[in-house]
Design a protein around this motif. Structure first.
Motif, short mmCIF file in Angstrom:
data_model
loop_
_atom_site.label_atom_id
_atom_site.label_comp_id
_atom_site.label_asym_id
_atom_site.label_seq_id
_atom_site.Cartn_x
_atom_site.Cartn_y
_atom_site.Cartn_z
N ALA A 29 -13.42 -27.87 71.60
CA ALA A 29 -13.60 -28.44 70.27
C ALA A 29 -15.03 -28.95 70.05
N PRO A 30 -15.53 -29.79 70.93
CA PRO A 30 -16.91 -30.22 70.73
C PRO A 30 -17.90 -29.06 70.81
N LEU A 31 -17.54 -28.08 71.60
CA LEU A 31 -18.41 -26.92 71.73
C LEU A 31 -18.64 -26.27 70.37
N LEU A 32 -17.55 -26.08 69.65
CA LEU A 32 -17.68 -25.40 68.36
C LEU A 32 -18.11 -26.36 67.27
N GLY A 36 -23.29 -24.18 64.20
CA GLY A 36 -23.86 -24.27 62.86
C GLY A 36 -25.33 -24.01 62.99
N ILE A 37 -25.92 -23.75 61.85
CA ILE A 37 -27.31 -23.36 61.89
C ILE A 37 -28.16 -24.61 61.93
N ALA A 101 -23.04 -17.81 64.48
CA ALA A 101 -22.10 -18.84 64.90
C ALA A 101 -22.55 -19.48 66.20
N ALA A 102 -23.18 -18.70 67.07
CA ALA A 102 -23.63 -19.24 68.35
C ALA A 102 -25.06 -19.75 68.28
N ASN A 103 -25.62 -19.82 67.08
CA ASN A 103 -26.99 -20.26 66.89
C ASN A 103 -27.95 -19.41 67.71
N ASP A 104 -27.73 -18.15 67.72
CA ASP A 104 -28.48 -17.23 68.56
C ASP A 104 -28.90 -16.03 67.72
N SER A 105 -29.19 -16.29 66.43
CA SER A 105 -29.40 -15.19 65.49
C SER A 105 -30.78 -14.57 65.67
N PRO A 106 -30.94 -13.32 65.21
CA PRO A 106 -32.27 -12.73 65.18
C PRO A 106 -33.16 -13.51 64.20
N ASP A 107 -34.49 -13.35 64.33
CA ASP A 107 -35.39 -14.10 63.46
C ASP A 107 -35.43 -13.50 62.06
N VAL A 108 -35.57 -12.19 62.02
CA VAL A 108 -35.61 -11.51 60.72
C VAL A 108 -34.41 -10.58 60.64
N LEU B 56 -17.87 -19.87 60.32
CA LEU B 56 -18.77 -19.31 61.32
C LEU B 56 -20.19 -19.87 61.22
N LEU B 57 -20.61 -20.24 60.03
CA LEU B 57 -22.00 -20.66 59.89
C LEU B 57 -22.14 -22.18 59.86
N GLN B 58 -21.08 -22.85 59.50
CA GLN B 58 -21.11 -24.31 59.47
C GLN B 58 -20.02 -24.84 60.40
N PRO B 59 -20.16 -26.10 60.88
CA PRO B 59 -19.16 -26.64 61.81
C PRO B 59 -17.76 -26.60 61.20
#
Lengths: 444, 306, 276
Positions: A29-32, A36-37, A101-108, B56-59
């Motif tokens: 739970a805390p993990l997710l 967020g971005i 979702a994992a805050n690991d997105s590409p830059d562009v 998916l994009l927000q908590p």
């Protein structure tokens, strides 16, 4: 793997330590909850070596060209390395959502009109106005530029445009001794009559026309705009008049019943087959609806003399619109927004990139680049560009709002129900508006 | 309740004087590690998410049982359940019957065994290939091969994939067509049946049919059971083939909208991962119930060698 | 004479089945040798012009030759096979043969892990592996196999081990053999068909798996066959179907060969070691 990025985007060291210890799994739970971005870098260029990730969907040809453009960019900015990533369209969105979702997105990232607001409204994209120093927006066609804005913030930059068109097989018209219609004046009644005439002369070898509307967003928008209505309003709600949708469906139901068009079964098969496998390309029908930029694939797939026609008129009110084919956007999680903006600028605004990329991503949104490329266009590309020039668009398009990313599948499903006679046009139109507005409300 | 019969079976093995906890621990160590580090965490996370609104994009945002209440009135969910149940109940028996029949036919004393086996397995190798979609259209399209065959018989065909009434049956055919995996498992199971049993039966003068029903079938029941349990689970989760053939839509008009496909559309297409997670747990409960019934029923027909 | 006739009928039936089964596959092979604009217009199998250019175009479509992606796939597949064989057979031995506390409970948990649809686990799992720093490596695709996360195979092997007569290991036990010895010397050799099944299935399923590889293998340098194949498809601009089919055929070859070769091992097992 990329320590310089990790440090910026993932400040929560205790969480990482926990993760390493394998304890993380016990505390999902805390993990997710902390997802967020967030935590993007500052809008300044770095002197240090910078690594960017550029992500797009598309075919092998696009991959080759884009990689070549990346190499040219790296040559110009030796401290920046760009890693290109590409996937097929459907897979691209699954992957993109997961990495965000994992805050690991590409830059562009390459964006689409359908999803653009789903990302921008959730704070996932950078306002490119803030990158004015590195990214010039002044050469972009204004109506198109507008389609990347939300309340004045430029969350995405249109790369190219595409316009709704009717494609016709001119060979088939010639074969059955028919004249191509004058597409500056023809009406929906003319279209129906021509389709029926062709169908009759074809004697069962061909059908007069594919089912060119009612199961896709483009045709509904066009039909509504011709009648002074819009699918979406500026405030992000559904504004479509259900009676107009009923009218559109009834028009096509009439065509289907008259036998002038494909059957609904054939329509479904064509949707699955793509441009080069559909009835238009295989020589079964004379008319189809496409985007002007698909003419190359169609001509190649059919080997026939395919032309583009403007869609039929209603009362003279322009219904067509210039749709952003795709966008570039910068992720809000990017540690290097300035370099990312620089990369976008290079791809969209430079002749070096234009020489490599051509019109593969649509007719360029940058008007100077379009003029620069004009002499190099091949016959099919020229048809697409000429069609765009001949199009009289109405008001700038209001793009798909947050929450409505599934508008096209929804319309396809309900439209099919109507054409297969499972639901009345009235009930389906009602359902369309209720369901779509419901999806939008759920995100508010 | 869960797997009650299986548990009884497991327990019915000859009682040992001392438990073998220590040995078991070492043998299960990798599995325990995997369970706790890789599987249970994400499963628990999805359980938590099923009580939230998560885009998916927000908590995620805790919403209690809202997702589960929504299921009651979600018509697309109900129609996807109907589609899925039809698919499971029709395609699993057909596929297993065909796999078992051919496995038995191929098992003993036939020339070109390896050839047939490979040929029958070939469709399963194609798996989730993108080519499947195009392939299936050329077979079951309006101008497809199947209709050409029907035309020879004087029957007028239709667009099987595109017609909402028949689209699901083409997917059932596709599933039956890829019966290679259960067939191979059946074959492996047949190979395990000691030849001496057949010899004994032959000495007693048993007919081939009698040998099949009194030797082959009873000894094969653990494998039939395995295939049944797994194919039911698999069919409930069926996703890829419908995804590829319908282009991800579940169309025409939701006639091939499998449960997993709907779940996927909600999660990734509509950024509605909270609801998708709740759907996943609903599916888990459904599959769990089917599996439990299977295990319960197994004590009446499955015979173990031990 | 009656038996001859029966054998003939059996063959005729099998050949008829084989023809139906094979037609779509053959169509794909033939289409891979057709020019692009002919593919969708010809449901038949007769080849009018031979177009080998599809193979060349497909092989060189990306910045690496197609063989490069096949090597990547082979690495993932090999790791997955070894992992599954070792870890799943160990767990299966414990479930099938050992008496331990909570066995029933753990068995139920194992079954449960097969039942949850993958699509909702994938996001939390991605977050987890991303925390480990494993994204864009083969690790998320291989390491879990060494941890017996493919419960399908554990269950499969449990069913097979339970089919092995217990007298065999009882005898070894009386000779003083411990569990590691019984496992390696008696059970493993007797379950070769199950191991071969596991290896073959792992090969095929991993070779074809799309979703997992899509999420974790980001860099084109890490791409595997399914990712490369899917990258040919472009709904908007048009797909080079000829090249796609050509590479589909190429990627089918290793799996087919593995099956052709691997199926011999399905012949061994008790039927030969115990019976004859």
């Amino acid at each position: 793997m990329r320590p310089e990025r990790t440090a910026v985007t993932r400040p929560n060291l205790t969480r990482r330590a926990l993760g390493r210890a394998g304890l993380l799994a016990a505390a999902p739970a805390p993990l997710l909850a902390s997802c967020g971005i967030g935590g993007g870098g500052e809008m300044v260029l770095s002197d240090e070596p910078v690594e960017l990730r550029l992500s797009w969907w598309g075919s092998d040809l696009r991959a080759q060209q884009t990689n070549e453009a990346i190499a040219a960019f790296e040559k110009q900015y030796p401290n920046i390395t760009v890693r290109g990533e590409y996937k097929e369209f459907g897979a691209y969105w699954d992957g993109l959502a997961t990495t965000f979702a994992a805050n690991d997105s590409p830059d562009v990232v390459q964006m689409d009109e359908q999803y653009f607001n789903s990302y921008s409204a959730r704070g996932a994209l950078v306002d490119l106005n803030e990158a004015g120093e590195f990214l010039d927006l002044s050469k972009i066609e204004p109506d198109l530029l507008f389609t990347g804005q939300v309340d004045g913030a430029q969350f995405a930059l249109p790369i190219g445009s595409s316009v709704l068109a009717f494609a016709v097989n001119a060979d088939m018209f010639a074969q059955y001794g028919m004249e191509l219609p004058d597409d500056t004046t023809w009406t929906w009644d003319d279209y129906a009559a021509i389709a029926a005439e062709l169908d009759a002369r074809g004697g069962g070898d061909i059908t007069g026309s594919g089912i060119t509307g009612g199961v896709d967003v483009g045709s509904v928008r066009y039909w509504a705009r011709q009648r002074g209505n819009e699918l979406f309003g500026a405030d992000g709600d559904v504004t479509l008049d259900p009676d107009l949708l009923v009218g559109l469906w009834e028009y096509y139901l009439g065509l289907i019943e008259s036998g002038a068009t494909d059957t609904p079964e054939q329509m479904v098969e064509d949707t699955g087959a793509g441009v080069e496998g559909g009835g238009l390309a295989t020589g079964r029908t004379a008319f189809g609806q496409i985007h002007n930029t698909q003419i190359s694939a169609l001509r190649q797939g059919s080997g026939a003399d395919m032309r583009l026609l403007q869609l039929p008129q209603h009362d003279g009110t322009p219904g067509n619109f210039i749709k952003p084919g795709m966008y570039w956007a910068v992720s809000a999680g990017s540690a290097h927004p300035a370099e990312s903006a620089l990369l976008v600028d290079f791809l969209v605004n430079t002749e070096t990139a234009a020489d490599i990329l051509g019109t593969e991503r649509g007719v360029p949104a940058n008007t100077e680049i379009l003029a620069y490329l004009a002499p190099q266009l091949d016959e099919s590309e020229q048809i697409a560009v000429d069609y765009l020039a001949a199009t009289v668009p109405g008001e700038p398009l209001i793009v798909v709002p947050n929450g409505a990313s599934s508008v096209n599948p929804l319309l396809t499903r309900l439209g099919q129900e109507v054409y297969f006679g499972q639901t009345s046009p009235e009930d389906a139109a009602e359902a369309f508006i209720t369901e779509l507005q419901g999806e939008i409300d759920a995100t508010k | 309740m869960t797997a009650a019969a299986e548990l009884r079976e497991l327990r019915s093995t000859p009682a040992k004087s001392k438990p073998e906890n220590k040995a078991a621990f070492w043998f299960l160590l990798p599995w325990f590690l995997g369970l706790f580090a890789v599987t249970l965490g994400p499963m628990a996370a999805s359980l938590y998410l099923s009580f939230t609104k998560y885009n998916l994009l927000q908590p995620p945002e805790f919403t209690g049982t809202a997702n589960f209440e929504r299921m009651l009135t979600d018509e697309r969910l109900h129609s996807s359940l109907a589609v899925t149940f039809t698919y499971v109940l029709v395609s699993v028996p057909l596929q297993l019957g065909l796999a078992l029949g051919l496995a038995v036919l191929l098992d003993r004393g036939i020339r070109g065994l390896g050839f047939y086996r490979s040929v029958f397995y070939l469709p399963s190798l194609l798996g989730a290939s993108v080519a499947i979609a195009v392939l299936w259209r050329t077979v079951f399209g309006t101008e497809g091969l199947f209709n050409e065959g029907l035309a020879l018989l004087g029957i007028e065909g239709r667009g099987w994939i595109a017609d909402p009434e028949t689209a699901l049956s083409t997917l059932i055919t596709l599933n039956v067509w890829t019966f290679g995996s259960p067939m191979v498992i059946f074959l492996a199971g047949l190979r395990q049946i000691p030849v001496m049993y057949y010899e004994a039966a032959a000495v007693d003068g048993a007919s081939p049919l009698r040998r099949f029903t009194s030797v082959t079938l009873p000894l094969l029941t653990p494998i039939i059971f395995f295939n049944l349990v797994l194919q039911i689970i698999h069919a409930f989760q069926s996703f890829t083939q419908a995804f590829i053939v319908s282009g991800g839509t579940g169309g025409p008009t939701d006639s091939t909208l499998f449960f997993s496909l709907y779940l996927y559309q909600r999660g990734f297409g509509n950024f509605d991962m909270g609801y998708a997670s709740a759907l996943a747990w609903l599916l888990l409960v459904i599959i769990g119930a089917f599996t439990a019934i299977n295990f319960w029923a197994s004590k009446y027909w499955v015979h173990y060698g031990d | 004479m009656a038996t001859r006739l029966r054998a003939l009928l059996k063959h005729l039936f099998l050949i008829a089945c084989a023809a139906v089964m094979l037609y779509p596959v053959l169509w794909m092979v033939v289409s891979s040798m057709r020019p692009n604009d002919e593919i969708f217009r010809s449901p038949g199998l007769i080849l009018t012009d031979l177009e080998t250019g599809n193979y060349e175009a497909g092989w060189n479509a990306f910045e690496h030759p197609f063989g490069y992606f096949m090597v990547n796939s082979a690495i993932v597949v090999l790791g997955a096979i070894i992992g599954n064989l070792v870890a799943c057979s160990m767990a299966a031995y414990a479930f099938a043969r050992l008496e331990f506390k909570g066995r029933r409970w753990w068995f139920a948990v194992m079954l449960l892990t097969i039942m949850l649809p993958v699509h909702v686990i994938i996001v939390p799992q991605y977050v987890l592996f991303s925390e480990f720093g494993w994204v864009n490596t083969f690790l998320p695709l291989i390491v879990p196999k060494f941890l017996a996360t493919d419960a399908f195979f554990v269950f499969l092997m449990v069913q097979f081990i339970r089919g092995i007569p217990r007298e065999l290991d009882e005898a070894a036990r009386i000779d003083g053999a411990g569990h590691p010895r019984i496992y390696t010397r008696i059970v493993l050799p007797l379950m070769v068909p199950a191991l071969a099944t596991t290896a073959i299935f792992t090969f095929i399923w991993t070779w074809n798996d799309f979703f997992g590889q899509l999420i974790y293998l980001i860099d084109p340098d890490m791409h595997t066959v399914p990712l490369a194949l899917r990258a040919f498809v472009d709904q908007q601009a048009g797909t080079n179907w000829g090249a796609t089919f050509a590479m589909s055929v190429v990627s089918l070859l290793p799996v087919f060969l593995v099956f052709l070769f691997g199926q011999r091992f399905l012949l061994r097992g008790i039927a030969t070691t115990g019976g004859k």
